[in-house]
Write an enzyme that holds these catalytic residues in place. Structure first.
Site, PDB file in Angstrom:
ATOM      1  CG  HIS A 115      -2.183  -1.233   1.248  1.00 40.95           C
ATOM      2  ND1 HIS A 115      -2.818  -1.059   0.269  1.00 40.95           N
ATOM      3  CD2 HIS A 115      -2.080  -2.395   1.590  1.00 40.95           C
ATOM      4  CE1 HIS A 115      -3.428  -2.311   0.437  1.00 40.95           C
ATOM      5  NE2 HIS A 115      -3.080  -3.086   1.423  1.00 40.95           N
ATOM      6  NE  ARG A 124      -2.279   2.957  -7.165  1.00 41.39           N
ATOM      7  CZ  ARG A 124      -2.730   3.339  -5.885  1.00 41.39           C
ATOM      8  NH1 ARG A 124      -2.350   4.569  -5.557  1.00 41.39           N
ATOM      9  NH2 ARG A 124      -3.661   2.291  -5.451  1.00 41.39           N
ATOM     10  N   GLY A 148     -11.649  -2.996  -4.194  1.00 43.78           N
ATOM     11  CA  GLY A 148     -10.178  -3.448  -3.761  1.00 43.78           C
ATOM     12  C   GLY A 148      -9.651  -1.940  -3.267  1.00 43.78           C
ATOM     13  CD  GLU A 171      -8.329  -4.425   0.584  1.00 46.26           C
ATOM     14  OE1 GLU A 171      -8.447  -3.687  -0.280  1.00 46.26           O
ATOM     15  OE2 GLU A 171      -7.729  -5.375   0.592  1.00 46.26           O
ATOM     16  CD  GLU A 200     -14.610 -11.566  -6.355  1.00 45.87           C
ATOM     17  OE1 GLU A 200     -14.375 -10.545  -5.622  1.00 45.87           O
ATOM     18  OE2 GLU A 200     -13.639 -12.260  -6.821  1.00 45.87           O
ATOM     19  CD  GLU A 214      -3.824   0.395  -8.889  1.00 39.70           C
ATOM     20  OE1 GLU A 214      -3.069   0.607  -8.032  1.00 39.70           O
ATOM     21  OE2 GLU A 214      -3.990  -0.635  -9.677  1.00 39.70           O
ATOM     22  CD  GLU A 223      -1.862  -7.931  -8.172  1.00 37.73           C
ATOM     23  OE1 GLU A 223      -0.897  -7.161  -8.331  1.00 37.73           O
ATOM     24  OE2 GLU A 223      -2.893  -7.620  -7.778  1.00 37.73           O
TER      25      GLU A 223
HETATM   26  N1  J7C Z   1      -2.675  -4.649  -8.537  1.00 35.32           N
HETATM   27  C1  J7C Z   1      -3.349  -3.942  -7.716  1.00 35.32           C
HETATM   28  N2  J7C Z   1      -4.023  -2.705  -8.147  1.00 35.32           N
HETATM   29  N3  J7C Z   1      -3.366  -4.521  -6.549  1.00 35.32           N
HETATM   30  C2  J7C Z   1      -4.426  -3.762  -5.664  1.00 35.32           C
HETATM   31  C3  J7C Z   1      -5.045  -4.731  -5.107  1.00 35.32           C
HETATM   32  C4  J7C Z   1      -5.815  -4.108  -3.555  1.00 35.32           C
HETATM   33  O1  J7C Z   1      -7.301  -4.509  -4.008  1.00 35.32           O
HETATM   34  C5  J7C Z   1      -7.672  -5.803  -2.936  1.00 35.32           C
HETATM   35  N4  J7C Z   1      -8.561  -6.705  -3.702  1.00 35.32           N
HETATM   36  C6  J7C Z   1      -7.919  -7.528  -4.949  1.00 35.32           C
HETATM   37  N5  J7C Z   1      -8.932  -8.397  -5.348  1.00 35.32           N
HETATM   38  C7  J7C Z   1     -10.058  -7.935  -4.372  1.00 35.32           C
HETATM   39  C8  J7C Z   1     -11.354  -8.513  -4.653  1.00 35.32           C
HETATM   40  N6  J7C Z   1     -11.601  -9.532  -5.326  1.00 35.32           N
HETATM   41  N7  J7C Z   1     -12.406  -8.086  -3.537  1.00 35.32           N
HETATM   42  C9  J7C Z   1     -11.748  -6.924  -2.782  1.00 35.32           C
HETATM   43  N8  J7C Z   1     -10.552  -6.610  -2.857  1.00 35.32           N
HETATM   44  C10 J7C Z   1      -9.872  -6.906  -3.595  1.00 35.32           C
HETATM   45  C11 J7C Z   1      -6.400  -6.294  -2.537  1.00 35.32           C
HETATM   46  O2  J7C Z   1      -6.347  -6.853  -1.231  1.00 35.32           O
HETATM   47  C12 J7C Z   1      -5.385  -4.893  -2.437  1.00 35.32           C
HETATM   48  O3  J7C Z   1      -5.791  -4.067  -1.411  1.00 35.32           O
END
Ligand code: J7C
Length: 438
Positions: A115, A124, A148, A171, A200, A214, A223
């Protein structure tokens, strides 16, 4: 089976387990059921291995298999690097029931390291801030879903810079506990609600007007968080609702990478006056068989004008589209040099829903402000000397891993031609598949 440039010639008798079903479509292939244990007899080709299952031999797709003996795990799936062989050797046995590797993935986002990296990325973070500023009138009284949300920075921008009716900040990691504190600390708890869970799977009281996220990973898709964005769009975005980002593009350019080639390959020729060249095949396998994340491509190392090889419309893209995506390219070399490989990066666009509002673009390429993604480098096994006016044409295919759902492979096919189209003096052809990471 097509011989790939870096086909392995070794013969082995290792036991593997099938991670997913596979139906043979040729007489010399074996069908697999998830959980089948088979013995791999040889790995003549990168993608297809010769194996024996219950007394029958045939070809099986390597991407469907997990080695039983080799314990594998990923310290985390985040940006910076593939798990090293040592990490794989020392890791815990990967739980076959967790093809999304959620424990490692969300575990890595439960600490501040990633983070902080994202928040320190001003290009970004300011892009998302600008989107909110450019659409503050549109956002009045709207319902926003921040998918997220991490520390909640985008949700806080919405509450602080505009007047939405509600922001659902979703999150999945344990960071959500702290995000609630940040929302309260900044006096936004009356607008922003933090929901912990996979987006989801969450329940909302009603549909939303804006889905902002993002979600972009290295090479855009790694990912595959984008799958969650598409599922949530289908389920929770109101008719005519806004997707931010609205579009995404993958860009590619042939490039030089002298420094990386020297430190990874040439180095072994005479370190400290000794001949270590027998290690060069191992170096090629270890350093050039997978993409190099977080590579910094200097503009002067581009051998051509970059090209968009994938264009994604976030309003129409489907989860099924993600399984395999392909793009073509045809570069005209604009300077003499050494073609060491290709570099890829992405850009995303944010449409404005406000009359006169400006669209915003976040470009992670070498000609834009630097970002934490940097670029992704795909090294050829051996560089090709090129001249101005040469052409490098071919295709790129991104194939999602059928078993490990956050992973994919990138196959690059290229033809280099010297001289004019009808007077081609020389050409070299190549194809290489890069696992990212399995
Ligand atoms: N490549 C990125 N931008 N990664 C950001 C990912 C952020 O989104 C969160 N995250 C990723 N997938 C999900 C999901 N399906 N649902 C909720 N949070 C998510 C993850 O825990 C992190 O805080």
């Amino acid at each position: 089976m097509e011989e790939s440039e870096n086909a392995e010639k070794d013969v082995c008798a290792d036991e593997f387990v099938a991670l997913s079903d596979f139906t043979a479509d040729g007489t010399n292939q074996l069908s697999l059921r998830r959980g089948d244990r088979l013995v791999v007899l040889s790995r003549q080709c990168e993608d297809w291995w010769w194996a024996e299952l219950r007394g029958v031999v045939g070809y099986v797709p390597a991407g469907h298999l997990l080695q039983c003996r080799l314990s594998t795990s990923t310290s985390n799936l985040s940006a910076d690097s593939a798990p090293s062989p040592e990490e794989q050797q020392n890791g815990q046995a990967q739980d076959l029931e967790d093809p999304w590797q959620d424990e490692e993935y969300f575990g890595s986002y439960g600490t501040l390291k990633l983070h902080l990296e994202m928040l320190l990325d001003q290009s970004r973070t300011e892009a998302y801030r600008q989107v909110v500023l450019n659409n503050r009138d549109f956002l009045r009284d709207k319902v926003v879903l921040d998918l997220g949300c991490g520390t909640g920075i985008i949700s806080l921008f919405c509450a602080q810079l505009a007047q939405p009716a509600k922001v659902f900040a979703v999150e999945a990691s344990s960071m959500a506990h702290y995000t609630r504190q940040l929302v309260k600390q900044n006096g936004c708890e009356d607008v922003v609600s933090v929901l912990q869970g996979r987006a989801e799977h969450i329940q909302l009281p009603h549909k939303v007007d804006v889905l902002v996220s993002e979600w972009m990973g290295n090479c855009l898709l790694f990912e595959f968080m984008v799958e969650a964005v598409l599922q949530v769009r289908q389920r929770w975005l109101a008719e005519g609702g806004v997707m931010w980002p609205s579009s995404a593009a993958l860009l590619l350019v042939p490039c030089q990478a002298h420094s990386y080639y020297t430190e990874s390959m040439s180095f072994w020729k005479n370190p400290y006056g000794l001949d270590f060249s027998p290690l060069q095949p191992l170096a090629q396998q270890e350093f050039f068989s997978k993409p190099k994340f977080s590579h910094i491509l200097e503009p002067h190392n581009c051998l051509s004008v970059p090209s968009v090889v994938l264009n994604l419309n976030m309003y129409t893209l489907t989860v099924e589209d993600l399984e395999e995506m392909a793009g073509q390219f045809s570069f005209c070399v604009n300077k003499p040099g050494d073609f060491h490989g290709f570099c890829a990066w992405f850009s995303v666009g944010f449409d404005s829903r406000q009359a006169g509002g400006d669209a915003v673009e976040l470009n992670t390429g070498p000609f834009s402000e630097p970002t934490h993604w940097k670029q992704t480098l795909f090294m050829l096994d051996s560089p090709v000397s090129v001249q101005q006016g040469d052409s490098i044409s071919g295709s790129i295919v991104l194939r999602r891993n059928p078993a490990w759902r956050r992973h994919m492979s990138v196959t690059l096919n290229w033809t280099c031609r010297t001289g004019t189209e009808d007077d081609c003096k020389a050409s070299s052809v190549g194809t290489k598949t890069f696992p990212m990471w399995r």
